[in-house]
Design a protein around this motif. Structure first.
Motif, PDB file in Angstrom:
ATOM      1  N   LEU A  34       0.674  -1.658  -4.868  1.00 41.96           N
ATOM      2  CA  LEU A  34       0.434  -1.267  -5.925  1.00 41.96           C
ATOM      3  C   LEU A  34       1.781  -0.538  -6.506  1.00 41.96           C
ATOM      4  O   LEU A  34       2.592  -0.025  -5.848  1.00 41.96           O
ATOM      5  CB  LEU A  34      -0.773  -0.350  -5.962  1.00 41.96           C
ATOM      6  CG  LEU A  34      -2.049  -1.013  -5.587  1.00 41.96           C
ATOM      7  CD1 LEU A  34      -3.177   0.085  -5.432  1.00 41.96           C
ATOM      8  CD2 LEU A  34      -2.425  -1.870  -6.653  1.00 41.96           C
ATOM      9  N   PHE A  49       3.349   8.421  -4.244  1.00 45.51           N
ATOM     10  CA  PHE A  49       2.248   8.676  -3.616  1.00 45.51           C
ATOM     11  C   PHE A  49       2.197   8.980  -2.110  1.00 45.51           C
ATOM     12  O   PHE A  49       1.782   9.822  -1.631  1.00 45.51           O
ATOM     13  CB  PHE A  49       1.186   7.234  -4.046  1.00 45.51           C
ATOM     14  CG  PHE A  49      -0.232   7.725  -3.563  1.00 45.51           C
ATOM     15  CD1 PHE A  49      -0.787   9.017  -3.939  1.00 45.51           C
ATOM     16  CD2 PHE A  49      -0.982   6.695  -2.856  1.00 45.51           C
ATOM     17  CE1 PHE A  49      -2.100   9.333  -3.423  1.00 45.51           C
ATOM     18  CE2 PHE A  49      -2.362   6.971  -2.594  1.00 45.51           C
ATOM     19  CZ  PHE A  49      -2.658   8.332  -2.794  1.00 45.51           C
ATOM     20  N   ILE A  50       3.050   8.020  -1.276  1.00 42.08           N
ATOM     21  CA  ILE A  50       3.064   8.252  -0.117  1.00 42.08           C
ATOM     22  C   ILE A  50       4.038   9.738   0.202  1.00 42.08           C
ATOM     23  O   ILE A  50       3.617  10.447   1.169  1.00 42.08           O
ATOM     24  CB  ILE A  50       3.917   7.079   0.593  1.00 42.08           C
ATOM     25  CG1 ILE A  50       3.031   5.929   0.844  1.00 42.08           C
ATOM     26  CG2 ILE A  50       4.472   7.477   2.140  1.00 42.08           C
ATOM     27  CD1 ILE A  50       3.295   4.669   1.403  1.00 42.08           C
ATOM     28  N   ALA A  52      -2.826   6.787   1.152  1.00 40.18           N
ATOM     29  CA  ALA A  52      -1.296   6.395   0.626  1.00 40.18           C
ATOM     30  C   ALA A  52      -1.012   5.141   1.457  1.00 40.18           C
ATOM     31  O   ALA A  52      -0.292   4.249   0.781  1.00 40.18           O
ATOM     32  CB  ALA A  52      -0.594   7.387   0.962  1.00 40.18           C
ATOM     33  N   GLU A  70       4.394   2.490  -7.866  1.00 38.46           N
ATOM     34  CA  GLU A  70       4.598   3.792  -7.575  1.00 38.46           C
ATOM     35  C   GLU A  70       4.047   4.305  -6.295  1.00 38.46           C
ATOM     36  O   GLU A  70       3.725   5.369  -6.334  1.00 38.46           O
ATOM     37  CB  GLU A  70       4.212   4.749  -8.760  1.00 38.46           C
ATOM     38  CG  GLU A  70       4.869   4.516 -10.061  1.00 38.46           C
ATOM     39  CD  GLU A  70       6.306   5.120  -9.900  1.00 38.46           C
ATOM     40  OE1 GLU A  70       6.620   5.986  -9.372  1.00 38.46           O
ATOM     41  OE2 GLU A  70       6.859   4.188 -10.442  1.00 38.46           O
ATOM     42  N   TYR A  71       4.041   3.415  -5.099  1.00 39.07           N
ATOM     43  CA  TYR A  71       3.478   3.861  -4.036  1.00 39.07           C
ATOM     44  C   TYR A  71       4.464   4.682  -3.309  1.00 39.07           C
ATOM     45  O   TYR A  71       4.197   5.630  -2.382  1.00 39.07           O
ATOM     46  CB  TYR A  71       3.221   2.438  -3.060  1.00 39.07           C
ATOM     47  CG  TYR A  71       4.451   1.836  -2.487  1.00 39.07           C
ATOM     48  CD1 TYR A  71       5.051   2.209  -1.454  1.00 39.07           C
ATOM     49  CD2 TYR A  71       4.715   0.660  -3.181  1.00 39.07           C
ATOM     50  CE1 TYR A  71       6.107   1.352  -0.954  1.00 39.07           C
ATOM     51  CE2 TYR A  71       5.837   0.028  -2.787  1.00 39.07           C
ATOM     52  CZ  TYR A  71       6.324   0.381  -1.804  1.00 39.07           C
ATOM     53  OH  TYR A  71       7.539  -0.280  -1.239  1.00 39.07           O
ATOM     54  N   GLU A  72       5.781   4.759  -3.640  1.00 37.81           N
ATOM     55  CA  GLU A  72       6.671   5.718  -2.636  1.00 37.81           C
ATOM     56  C   GLU A  72       6.511   7.202  -3.204  1.00 37.81           C
ATOM     57  O   GLU A  72       6.318   7.981  -2.377  1.00 37.81           O
ATOM     58  CB  GLU A  72       8.138   5.491  -3.316  1.00 37.81           C
ATOM     59  CG  GLU A  72       8.779   3.994  -3.013  1.00 37.81           C
ATOM     60  CD  GLU A  72       8.615   3.079  -3.964  1.00 37.81           C
ATOM     61  OE1 GLU A  72       7.891   3.321  -4.942  1.00 37.81           O
ATOM     62  OE2 GLU A  72       9.080   1.749  -3.683  1.00 37.81           O
ATOM     63  N   TYR A 128      -2.594   2.070  -0.151  1.00 41.78           N
ATOM     64  CA  TYR A 128      -2.247   1.971  -1.445  1.00 41.78           C
ATOM     65  C   TYR A 128      -0.782   1.341  -1.244  1.00 41.78           C
ATOM     66  O   TYR A 128      -0.533   0.045  -1.990  1.00 41.78           O
ATOM     67  CB  TYR A 128      -1.713   3.360  -1.980  1.00 41.78           C
ATOM     68  CG  TYR A 128      -1.675   3.125  -3.523  1.00 41.78           C
ATOM     69  CD1 TYR A 128      -2.512   3.220  -4.408  1.00 41.78           C
ATOM     70  CD2 TYR A 128      -0.166   3.521  -4.078  1.00 41.78           C
ATOM     71  CE1 TYR A 128      -2.077   3.343  -5.809  1.00 41.78           C
ATOM     72  CE2 TYR A 128      -0.061   3.519  -5.178  1.00 41.78           C
ATOM     73  CZ  TYR A 128      -0.929   3.436  -6.169  1.00 41.78           C
ATOM     74  OH  TYR A 128      -0.520   3.515  -7.501  1.00 41.78           O
ATOM     75  N   ARG A 129      -0.028   1.742  -0.466  1.00 36.92           N
ATOM     76  CA  ARG A 129       1.295   0.795  -0.253  1.00 36.92           C
ATOM     77  C   ARG A 129       1.146  -0.580   0.347  1.00 36.92           C
ATOM     78  O   ARG A 129       1.759  -1.380  -0.097  1.00 36.92           O
ATOM     79  CB  ARG A 129       2.194   1.751   0.707  1.00 36.92           C
ATOM     80  CG  ARG A 129       3.422   0.883   1.164  1.00 36.92           C
ATOM     81  CD  ARG A 129       4.245   1.623   2.179  1.00 36.92           C
ATOM     82  NE  ARG A 129       3.654   1.563   3.461  1.00 36.92           N
ATOM     83  CZ  ARG A 129       3.959   1.918   4.425  1.00 36.92           C
ATOM     84  NH1 ARG A 129       4.956   2.632   4.738  1.00 36.92           N
ATOM     85  NH2 ARG A 129       3.348   1.745   5.647  1.00 36.92           N
ATOM     86  N   SER A 130       0.035  -0.737   1.365  1.00 39.03           N
ATOM     87  CA  SER A 130       0.089  -2.124   1.811  1.00 39.03           C
ATOM     88  C   SER A 130      -0.548  -3.238   0.737  1.00 39.03           C
ATOM     89  O   SER A 130      -0.337  -4.307   0.697  1.00 39.03           O
ATOM     90  CB  SER A 130      -1.133  -2.145   2.959  1.00 39.03           C
ATOM     91  OG  SER A 130      -2.071  -1.810   2.744  1.00 39.03           O
TER      92      SER A 130
END
Length: 164
Positions: free
Chosen positions: A86, A92-93, A78, A88-90, A81-83
């Motif tokens: 991409l 996913f995290i 996650a 909807e990363y919020e 993914y955020r870095s």
């Protein structure tokens, strides 16, 4: 530790610490008594938590270790993914962090619940709990314990009154 003395206004024995505050001697003794009492409860609990056979305890511990490693994998994924920025990363995290927390607590619970059934001492339990904090070290600890179990097998009698 600190220096002993008395409070000049009340003549109560105190202990002054390097940071500048002081505690009355009675509070220090009360805190010591409290910690000894808590330690006694922990030892009593450890001596009364033989709930599993050795194979069941080993399975539960291994499951907890793998779940904890899976939680780390999700959390690190996650973060990557955020870095990458991409979409909807919020969410996913949020999901990965929540699952990591649940798996982390499950690992700790599995260590505490199964330690007595595997005849682990306080040092081995402490090591298992502390190695649950860095990423993936629970798997390393599980592998070391697996090797140790093969090298020096220990027979643990099944818990008494298991059928009742």
């Amino acid at each position: 530790m600190g220096t002993k003395g008395t409070d000049s206004s009340t003549m109560i024995p105190t202990r002054t610490y390097e940071c500048g505050f002081f505690l009355p001697h009675a509070i220090i003794e009360t805190m010591k008594d409290f910690l000894v009492k808590i330690g006694g409860y922990i030892v009593w609990g450890y001596n009364h938590t033989h709930w599993f056979t050795d194979k069941e305890a080993w399975f539960i511990f291994r499951l907890g270790a793998f779940m904890e490693a899976t939680g780390w994998t999700l959390l690190i994924s996650a973060i990557i993914y955020r870095s990458l920025g991409l979409p909807e990363y919020e969410s996913f995290i949020s999901v990965a962090g929540r699952l990591h927390g649940i798996f982390f607590v499950a690992y700790f619970a599995s260590v505490i619940a199964t330690a007595r059934s595997m005849q682990w001492g306080i040092w081995r339990v402490g090591l298992a709990l502390s190695l649950g904090v860095p990423p993936f070290t629970s798997l390393i600890f599980e592998q070391v314990m697996s090797w140790h179990r093969k090298k020096q097998p220990v027979y643990v009698q099944p818990p008494r009154d298991i059928d009742k």
